[in-house]
Design a protein around this motif. Structure first.
Motif, PDB file in Angstrom:
ATOM      1  N   GLY A   1       0.805  -1.223   0.000  1.00 16.20           N
ATOM      2  CA  GLY A   1       0.000   0.000   0.000  1.00 16.20           C
ATOM      3  C   GLY A   1       0.834   1.266   0.000  1.00 16.20           C
ATOM      4  N   LEU A   2       0.121   2.380   0.096  1.00 14.93           N
ATOM      5  CA  LEU A   2       0.740   3.710   0.004  1.00 14.93           C
ATOM      6  C   LEU A   2       1.313   4.127   1.359  1.00 14.93           C
TER       7      LEU A   2
ATOM      8  N   HIS B   1      -5.520   7.837   0.805  1.00 18.85           N
ATOM      9  CA  HIS B   1      -5.663   6.426   0.424  1.00 18.85           C
ATOM     10  C   HIS B   1      -5.315   5.490   1.573  1.00 18.85           C
ATOM     11  N   SER B   2      -4.505   5.958   2.491  1.00 21.71           N
ATOM     12  CA  SER B   2      -3.968   5.103   3.548  1.00 21.71           C
ATOM     13  C   SER B   2      -3.353   6.028   4.588  1.00 21.71           C
TER      14      SER B   2
ATOM     15  N   ASP C   1       4.700   8.308  -1.981  1.00 20.78           N
ATOM     16  CA  ASP C   1       3.571   9.200  -2.270  1.00 20.78           C
ATOM     17  C   ASP C   1       4.014  10.470  -2.995  1.00 20.78           C
TER      18      ASP C   1
ATOM     19  N   ARG D   1       3.983   5.627  -6.499  1.00 25.00           N
ATOM     20  CA  ARG D   1       2.558   5.300  -6.651  1.00 25.00           C
ATOM     21  C   ARG D   1       1.993   5.502  -8.058  1.00 25.00           C
TER      22      ARG D   1
ATOM     23  N   MET E   1      -0.527   1.924  -8.414  1.00 27.89           N
ATOM     24  CA  MET E   1      -1.747   2.683  -8.107  1.00 27.89           C
ATOM     25  C   MET E   1      -2.333   3.430  -9.313  1.00 27.89           C
TER      26      MET E   1
ATOM     27  N   ASN F   1      -4.427   0.053   1.737  1.00 27.43           N
ATOM     28  CA  ASN F   1      -5.150   1.295   1.430  1.00 27.43           C
ATOM     29  C   ASN F   1      -6.625   1.101   1.779  1.00 27.43           C
TER      30      ASN F   1
ATOM     31  N   ARG G   1      -8.823   3.448   0.628  1.00 21.23           N
ATOM     32  CA  ARG G   1      -9.556   4.003  -0.516  1.00 21.23           C
ATOM     33  C   ARG G   1      -9.516   3.053  -1.713  1.00 21.23           C
TER      34      ARG G   1
ATOM     35  N   MET H   1      -6.768   0.830  -5.755  1.00 17.82           N
ATOM     36  CA  MET H   1      -6.438  -0.526  -5.314  1.00 17.82           C
ATOM     37  C   MET H   1      -7.230  -1.585  -6.072  1.00 17.82           C
TER      38      MET H   1
END
Ligand code: 3PG
Ligand code: MN
Ligand code: MN
Length: 560
Positions: A133-134, A141-142, A169, A207, A212, A285, A287, A291
């Motif tokens: 994830g981010l 998003h996270s 990010d 990302r 992403m 994430n 959001r 994803m």
């Protein structure tokens, strides 16, 4: 269609406003209201149409809140974003959003008792837990603090081998901040190692270049991530993630958003964390939009978007379920907000024919997010959703006009066709170009969005319709990081700190057009109104009263 009986969907008639008007609902993405200085690209740009709303009809122009609690985020320090903004616009109510739901599931420990966690736990004895994830504290998003809590919690719950695959990010946070986030993560992982957990970073990448992508704009982005995260293959190999990020920022001089993919290797040069049979994967994430593509690659047996080469048998869970209609992924750690009875669903039940359009990078915003994170139409006979393909493989400062003109022309044609009652579009320019941090290009972007608005309101003029012009959150109106007094901040080297992210600013809303009944104006008794008040407003303009639990309308009709 929802499961309610037809009667339950019936909206009451508005006592004063007629039905049958053609309404253009325009969302300018990333268009807030801020002080007029040289870093306010909307102010600098030539935007006669948007300016005219503000100056010529003050009772039909106002500001509304688009961040923090007004859109269901944990605190007033949380900037708005497209997901929560379009959710609020479409749903007419404020729902506790992913960020908040994950916070409480972690704080109460309920996350560990849920079905999703029990599912991934099956890997703990013999497999590895992968977290993808981010990595930032952007909160869009996270959030890094949530990842750290989850790491600690998973170890306490018995995970013995953990690998983190992060995306840097630089879009919701300052460019360059990735180094600090990786250092923080490394510290926590080393604490876990001291406790006997084999916990390490396994791969990374920026990302926007790795993983992403959204709305299937460019599957290569997801493939690059798959290769690094799942297969353990990437063009760059490093022993340390901090070193990887620092070096790749220098050569090939990538920024955080666009770092190339890399894997972490052991002393023999082997990747430390490819995904294998029996492992668990969590995409952390909350959001959905960025994803969903990876979730499909991880979950679908039938998948033809790229060659996955090797498809390990894994226990996969999302932090949330990302798509309620597709039930994707089928396992998740925290239940998503239940955004039901959205205005779009009500309106089709009440005979409102809808046309929705944007270009790919924002297409899901005026459809999926607008409809409460739900794919597809409610009623294909009454709705048409048109996606204009976005440019692929470029940063949008290179093409700041994006597809604004094409979106406006599609909207114009839909308005003039007489086939639709609501024509809903998202104009991405202020946001997508704002995120590049390129001030000059963002000025061009804002002008293009303003011209698109003009095309749309001209068409509304021709058919005697109504327009509602608003935005989902700020971005282009402030392009620098500021200190408390509002002065632009410089970095250690004396360079201006460019703000690529959204802002905390309110957004404008304007109503007008020849179809707007005389005496219709903004009420002055909803001073704290926000994006969630727009749905009831639009329902009124379609001639209906919104359901009781919707946030109040922003408008009233006074007799002249
Ligand atoms: O996903 C993105 O591009 C940014 O993180 C947020 O932008 P958006 O909320 O406007 O999509
Ligand atoms: Mn947005
Ligand atoms: Mn944005």
């Amino acid at each position: 269609m929802g499961s309610k009986g037809q009667n339950a969907w019936k909206l009451a008639d508005h006592p004063k406003l007629p039905k049958g008007k053609t309404i253009a609902m325009v969302v300018l993405d990333g268009w807030g209201e801020a002080r007029p200085d040289e870093y306010n690209c909307i102010h600098v740009a030539d935007t006669p149409t948007m300016d005219s709303f503000k100056t010529t009809a003050p009772e039909k122009w106002r500001l509304i809140k688009a961040h923090g609690s007004a859109v269901g985020l944990p605190s007033e320090d949380d900037m708005g974003n497209s997901e929560v903004g379009h959710n609020a616009l479409g749903a007419g109510r404020i729902f506790a959003q992913g960020a908040k739901l994950v916070d409480s599931a972690l704080a109460s420990g309920k996350i560990y008792g849920g079905e999703g966690f029990k599912y991934i736990k099956q890997s703990f004895d013999n497999g590895t837990l992968h977290l993808i994830g981010l990595l930032s504290d952007g909160g869009v998003h996270s959030r890094l603090d949530q990842l750290l809590l989850l790491l600690k919690g998973a170890a306490e719950q018995g995970a013995k081998r953990i690998r983190v695959h992060f995306l840097t990010d630089g879009r919701d946070v300052l460019d360059g901040s990735s180094v600090g986030f990786v250092e923080t993560l490394e510290k926590d992982l080393s604490n876990l190692r001291e406790k006997g957990v084999d916990a390490q970073i396994a791969s990374g990448g920026g990302r926007m270049y790795v993983t992403m992508d959204r709305y299937e704009n460019d599957w290569n982005v997801v493939k690059r991530g798959w290769d690094a995260q799942v297969l353990g293959e990437a063009p760059y190999k490093f022993r340390s993630a901090v070193e990887a990020v620092k070096k790749l920022r220098e050569e090939p001089k990538a920024n955080d958003q666009y770092l190339p993919p890399f894997v972490i290797v052991d002393e023999s040069g082997n990747p430390v964390g490819p995904v294998k049979d029996g492992d668990a994967v969590v995409t952390f994430n909350f959001r959905a939009d960025r994803m969903t593509m990876l979730a499909k690659a991880l979950e679908y047996a039938d998948f033809d978007k790229f060659d996955r080469v090797r498809v390990p048998k894994i226990y996969y869970a999302g932090m949330l379920q990302y798509d309620g209609e597709l039930k994707l992924p089928s396992h998740y750690l925290v239940s998503p907000p239940e955004i039901e009875r959205t205005s779009g669903e009500y309106l089709v039940h009440n005979g409102v024919r809808t046309f929705a359009c944007s270009e790919t990078v924002k297409f899901g915003h005026v459809t999926f997010f607008w409809n409460g994170n739900r794919s597809g139409c409610f009623n294909e006979e009454m709705e048409e959703y048109v996606e204009i393909p976005s440019d692929v493989g470029i940063t949008f400062n290179v093409q700041p006009k994006m597809k604004a003109l094409e979106i406006a022309e599609k909207a114009r044609d839909a308005i003039l066709s007489g086939k639709f009652d609501q024509i809903r579009v998202n104009l991405p320019n202020g946001d997508m170009v704002g995120h590049t941090g390129d001030i000059e290009a963002t000025v061009v972007a804002c002008k293009a969005a303003d011209e698109a608005v003009k095309t749309i309101i001209d068409a509304i003029e021709q058919v005697g319709g109504i327009y509602v012009i608003t935005a989902d959150h700020g971005n282009a109106e402030d392009m620098v990081k500021r200190d408390k007094s509002g002065a632009p901040q410089l970095d250690k080297g004396g360079k201006l700190q460019i703000l690529t992210s959204h802002t905390l600013k309110p957004v404008p809303i304007a109503i007008g057009g020849p179809g707007l009944k005389a005496g219709t104006r903004f009420r002055n008794d909803v001073p704290t109104g926000g994006l969630a008040n727009v749905a009831a407003t639009v329902m009124n303009l379609h001639g209906f009263i919104a359901p009781d639990d919707y946030e109040p309308t922003l408008i009233e009709v006074v007799d002249n």
